[in-house]
Design a protein around this motif. Structure first.
Motif, short mmCIF file in Angstrom:
data_model
loop_
_atom_site.label_atom_id
_atom_site.label_comp_id
_atom_site.label_asym_id
_atom_site.label_seq_id
_atom_site.Cartn_x
_atom_site.Cartn_y
_atom_site.Cartn_z
N ARG A 52 0.83 -1.21 0.00
CA ARG A 52 0.00 0.00 0.00
C ARG A 52 0.86 1.26 0.00
N GLU A 53 1.93 1.24 0.80
CA GLU A 53 2.81 2.41 0.88
C GLU A 53 3.55 2.63 -0.44
N ALA A 54 4.00 1.55 -1.08
CA ALA A 54 4.70 1.67 -2.36
C ALA A 54 3.77 2.22 -3.43
N VAL A 55 2.56 1.71 -3.49
CA VAL A 55 1.59 2.19 -4.46
C VAL A 55 1.26 3.66 -4.20
N ARG A 56 1.11 4.01 -2.93
CA ARG A 56 0.80 5.39 -2.57
C ARG A 56 1.89 6.34 -3.04
N ALA A 57 3.14 5.90 -2.92
CA ALA A 57 4.26 6.75 -3.35
C ALA A 57 4.21 7.00 -4.86
N LEU A 58 3.85 5.97 -5.63
CA LEU A 58 3.77 6.13 -7.08
C LEU A 58 2.54 6.92 -7.50
N VAL A 59 1.48 6.85 -6.70
CA VAL A 59 0.31 7.69 -6.96
C VAL A 59 0.69 9.15 -6.73
N HIS A 60 1.39 9.41 -5.65
CA HIS A 60 1.80 10.77 -5.31
C HIS A 60 2.72 11.36 -6.39
N SER A 61 3.55 10.51 -7.00
CA SER A 61 4.50 11.00 -8.02
C SER A 61 3.84 11.16 -9.38
N GLY A 62 2.60 10.72 -9.53
CA GLY A 62 1.88 10.89 -10.79
C GLY A 62 1.99 9.73 -11.75
N VAL A 63 2.63 8.64 -11.33
CA VAL A 63 2.78 7.48 -12.20
C VAL A 63 1.52 6.61 -12.17
N LEU A 64 0.88 6.53 -11.01
CA LEU A 64 -0.35 5.76 -10.84
C LEU A 64 -1.49 6.68 -10.43
N GLU A 65 -2.71 6.19 -10.65
CA GLU A 65 -3.90 6.94 -10.25
C GLU A 65 -4.93 5.97 -9.70
N ARG A 66 -5.43 6.27 -8.51
CA ARG A 66 -6.49 5.44 -7.93
C ARG A 66 -7.84 5.94 -8.44
N ARG A 67 -8.67 5.00 -8.87
CA ARG A 67 -10.01 5.34 -9.34
C ARG A 67 -11.02 4.60 -8.46
N GLN A 68 -11.82 5.36 -7.77
CA GLN A 68 -12.75 4.81 -6.79
C GLN A 68 -13.63 3.74 -7.41
N GLY A 69 -13.62 2.57 -6.81
CA GLY A 69 -14.47 1.48 -7.26
C GLY A 69 -13.97 0.76 -8.49
N SER A 70 -12.82 1.16 -9.02
CA SER A 70 -12.32 0.56 -10.25
C SER A 70 -10.94 -0.06 -10.09
N GLY A 71 -10.06 0.59 -9.32
CA GLY A 71 -8.72 0.07 -9.12
C GLY A 71 -7.68 1.15 -9.31
N THR A 72 -6.43 0.74 -9.48
CA THR A 72 -5.31 1.67 -9.65
C THR A 72 -4.76 1.51 -11.06
N TYR A 73 -4.60 2.62 -11.75
CA TYR A 73 -4.22 2.61 -13.16
C TYR A 73 -2.89 3.33 -13.39
N VAL A 74 -2.20 2.89 -14.45
CA VAL A 74 -0.95 3.53 -14.86
C VAL A 74 -1.29 4.78 -15.66
N THR A 75 -0.75 5.92 -15.23
CA THR A 75 -1.01 7.17 -15.94
C THR A 75 0.23 7.73 -16.62
N ALA A 76 1.42 7.24 -16.26
CA ALA A 76 2.67 7.71 -16.88
C ALA A 76 3.73 6.65 -16.70
#
Length: 218
Positions: A52-76
């Motif tokens: 969870r912490e690793a994913v959160r770090a990549l979300v914060h950096s803009g590489v991943l994006e959490r989408r409510q009810g759908s999952g976590t997606y690659v954005t860059a």
């Protein structure tokens, strides 16, 4: 997945690096959903909090994006891409064009000196694909084909730092161009790139730089 269990020390940084590698290598392409948290836990052999912490770090950096009810997606594919994308959202169009000129004019100049026979074959194929995409009338296909040609020109400059920086800028630019062009191709949107490719083939750096800058005038 090709993930592996990390060493016990510094677990979170190791997990971040593994997730980053999956993304930058294209194993998890931009726009796709990454494996669920339970799947990552099972594949990596670490606890939920670590994942969870690793994913959160990549979300914060803009590489991943959490989408409510759908999952976590690659954005860059890279952190720099996310940073550039956010910066471009706030930039004036003129600023973006000036930055693009700085990259592409120099890349064309260098490519004229350094291109290989393989580069020329790839440029010819990309130019042909760009023409075919325009003839198809499908705007999204044309934007992709145009972007691919410019990326190959930058790679033909054979400067790895330039290529990496341009790739980060170009992903953000591509999203911007899709919005600008919309769904329809109009005659005024077309710019012939055969002169640019011909100048690179001829090894004429002055002509190549001029051709690259001609369609990026403000």
């Amino acid at each position: 997945m090709t993930l592996r269990a990390p060493k016990r020390e510094a677990l979170v940084p190791q997990i971040i690096e593994q997730l980053r590698a999956q993304i930058s290598s294209g194993e998890w392409p931009v726009g796709t959903r990454i494996p669920t948290e339970p799947d990552l836990v099972a594949a990596l052999g670490v606890g939920r909090n670590t994942v969870r912490e690793a994913v959160r770090a990549l979300v914060h950096s803009g590489v991943l994006e959490r989408r409510q009810g759908s999952g976590t997606y690659v954005t860059a594919r890279h952190e720099l891409t996310g940073v550039v994308a956010r910066r471009m959202e706030a930039a004036e169009l003129a600023e973006s064009i000036e930055v693009r000129r700085a990259f592409e004019v120099e890349a064309a100049r260098l490519a004229a000196h350094r291109r290989t026979n393989r580069d020329l074959r790839e440029l010819d194929a990309a130019l042909e694909a760009r023409e075919a995409a325009w003839a198809s009338g499908v705007a999204a296909d044309f934007v992709e084909a145009d972007a691919a040609l410019h990326m190959l020109i930058v790679r033909a400059a054979h400067n790895s730092m330039l290529a990496e920086l341009y790739a980060s800028f170009h992903e953000a630019l591509l999203a911007s161009l899709r919005g600008q062009i919309g769904d329809d191709l109009t005659p005024e949107a077309y710019v012939d790139h055969s002169e640019l490719v011909d100048a690179i083939r001829a090894g004429d750096s002055v002509r190549a730089a001029g051709a690259a800058g001609a369609f990026l005038e403000l």
